[in-house]
Write an enzyme that holds these catalytic residues in place. Structure first.
Site, PDB file in Angstrom:
ATOM      1  CB  THR A  48      -0.902   0.011   1.254  1.00  0.00           C
ATOM      2  OG1 THR A  48      -1.766  -1.132   1.213  1.00  0.00           O
ATOM      3  CG2 THR A  48      -1.735   1.277   1.330  1.00  0.00           C
ATOM      4  CG  ASN A  49       3.010   1.653   3.368  1.00  0.00           C
ATOM      5  OD1 ASN A  49       1.791   1.821   3.475  1.00  0.00           O
ATOM      6  ND2 ASN A  49       3.727   1.048   4.306  1.00  0.00           N
ATOM      7  CB  THR A 108      -8.237  52.701  -1.294  1.00  0.00           C
ATOM      8  OG1 THR A 108      -8.480  54.076  -0.986  1.00  0.00           O
ATOM      9  CG2 THR A 108      -7.388  52.608  -2.559  1.00  0.00           C
ATOM     10  CB  SER A 128     -35.775  37.339  -4.067  1.00  0.00           C
ATOM     11  OG  SER A 128     -36.649  37.440  -2.968  1.00  0.00           O
ATOM     12  CB  SER A 129     -38.637  32.773  -2.498  1.00  0.00           C
ATOM     13  OG  SER A 129     -38.384  33.254  -1.185  1.00  0.00           O
ATOM     14  CE  LYS A 157     -32.125  40.777  -3.400  1.00  0.00           C
ATOM     15  NZ  LYS A 157     -31.071  39.770  -3.432  1.00  0.00           N
TER      16      LYS A 157
END
Length: 458
Positions: free
Chosen positions: A134-135, A180, A310-311, A316
């Protein structure tokens, strides 16, 4: 059901699955989380097993029919990948996942030789896993997968950079106010803002391209700890070449297999570079959100209408793609901390947290590829609100900054205060008080010249 045995005992295994008892124990020991290995990693693992079988046959360690059956099974990886069921975050430094591959390949190869699943004409350990551990297999598969995924990331960075540079050219004549600390600063061209984003991505592109050099060094052939024990010298010397030929990925044998087995700092390095890309994607995405903020905001970019926002609020539209990119990029930054911590927590000759490191490095790349692709398509559709850019510039007073060269900071500040920050009145006031030509003063505050374009700085 069929019954399989190991040194711990017996387990019943469903007849229709290609994995065996070692995989079944792992499924029992590690509760399901839903995390899945990257497909490039799965492919790389199969290809390493294929390479080992080919070389072991060439060196006389595997019979021809067994080797051919293993190779054929590995070539069927797309059909077998659904049987790779051990999850990434399993214990044992990747042993469970290696055994999962060994068993799936062994059972399919046994079928190819007209045997039944569980009969193991082809043995998972003695044949499929011959001269491997595995290694050395796990990290090598991880690095091959990372190289493939990394190349896709670099390609996607290039594509996004190109789109942003196109916008840079498109918007280069649009004057606006720079900011800024979110406050009005001095004039800038809208195209220059996009150009700065493109240059940031250019650095990411170069860093990620160069780091592949460090990932190519692999420890395959080092077996358990890099000493090459349980593998003949001729196998150790040749296995990298066979893997490279099969995968078409330019890997090379590490100069020190012990070092490559236990020290995983290269993963911390690549993760840090992925984090840097995530940082830039967040910056770009937040800038887009700010510049595209609605009619009561900056409103200098017209963002694409790709879904309702938006609901409850009619009409939007939200910057959903930049928000999506920010969420994925924040995850990548968190993964970097996880990977770094796991990297330095390796002990002695092995990093037992290898599955976590490989998995989240690849997951970071998947998230970044998704982010880059989504942001590219979104930015292509962005338009400039030139009228609003002009309006915001005119409403600002900070573009009279060049006048401090003539009058000094204090005098210009005082003039602004006395004239309620109305630029025309400030210029008139200074002209009259200090006997200066008003046309010359206005010439000094030419916004285009202030962006640097008038000085041919770019």
């Amino acid at each position: 059901m069929r019954v399989e045995r190991d040194f711990i005992g017996e387990l019943e295994i469903p007849d229709n699955v290609y994995y065996g008892i070692h995989t079944a124990r792992a499924l029992k020991n590690f509760p399901i989380t839903g995390e899945k290995y990257n497909e490039n990693f799965i492919w790389a693992f199969f290809m390493i097993k294929k390479a080992a079988a080919i070389l072991n046959y060439e060196l006389g360690y595997l019979e021809k029919d067994i080797a051919k059956a293993i190779v054929k099974a590995c070539d069927e990886w797309k059909n077998l990948k659904n049987y790779i069921v051990v999850e990434p975050l399993s214990g044992g430094a990747g042993t469970s996942i290696n055994m999962n591959f060994n068993e799936v390949i062994a059972n399919r190869a046994t079928e190819i030789l007209n045997g039944e699943k569980g009969e193991y004409i082809v043995n998972p350990l003695n044949h499929v896993n011959l001269h491997q551990s595995t290694n050395d297999v796990f990290p090598t598969a991880g690095k091959i997968a990372i190289i493939k995924e990394l190349r896709e990331v670099v390609s996607n960075v290039i594509k996004l950079q190109d789109i942003i540079q196109n916008k840079e050219k498109e918007f280069m004549k649009i004057k606006k106010i720079g900011r800024t600390q979110l406050m009005d600063a001095v004039p800038i061209m809208l195209g220059q803002e996009f150009g700065a984003w493109a240059d940031a991505l250019s650095r990411d592109r170069w860093r990620l391209y160069k780091v592949e050099e460090r990932i190519r060094s692999v420890n395959i052939g080092g077996t358990a700890i890099g000493t090459g024990i349980a593998a003949p010298k001729e196998y150790v010397l040749k296995i990298v070449n066979v893997v490279r030929e099969i995968t078409k990925i330019g890997i090379a044998k590490a100069e020190n297999l012990i070092d490559a087995t236990q020290n995983w700092d290269v993963f911390s390095e690549i993760s840090g570079l992925l984090k840097s890309l995530a940082v830039n994607l967040i910056k770009i995405s937040n800038d887009i959100r700010l510049l595209g903020s609605g009619r009561s905001g900056y409103n200098e970019l017209i963002l694409p209408k790709i879904q309702a926002g938006s609901s409850i609020m009619p009409g939007k539209v939200n910057p959903v793609i930049p928000e999506y990119v920010i969420q994925l990029s924040l995850s990548v930054i968190s993964f970097d901390n996880l990977i770094t911590t796991a990297t330095y927590n390796g002990n002695l000759e092995l990093n037992h947290l290898a599955p976590l490191i490989i998995h989240y490095t690849l997951k970071s790349m998947e998230y970044l590829n998704n982010s880059l692709t989504a942001l590219k398509g979104y930015i292509e559709l962005i338009e400039a609100n030139e009228k609003q850019c002009q309006k915001n510039l005119i409403n600002s007073y900070t573009f009279i900054t060049p006048l401090i060269e003539l009058f000094g900071y204090e005098i210009v500040s005082e003039a602004l205060e006395k004239n309620d920050y109305e630029v025309e009145n400030v210029i008139k006031y200074l002209s009259e008080k200090y006997n200066k030509n008003i046309k010359e003063l206005k010439k000094m505050i030419n916004p285009e010249k202030m962006t640097g374009l008038g000085y041919n700085l770019k």
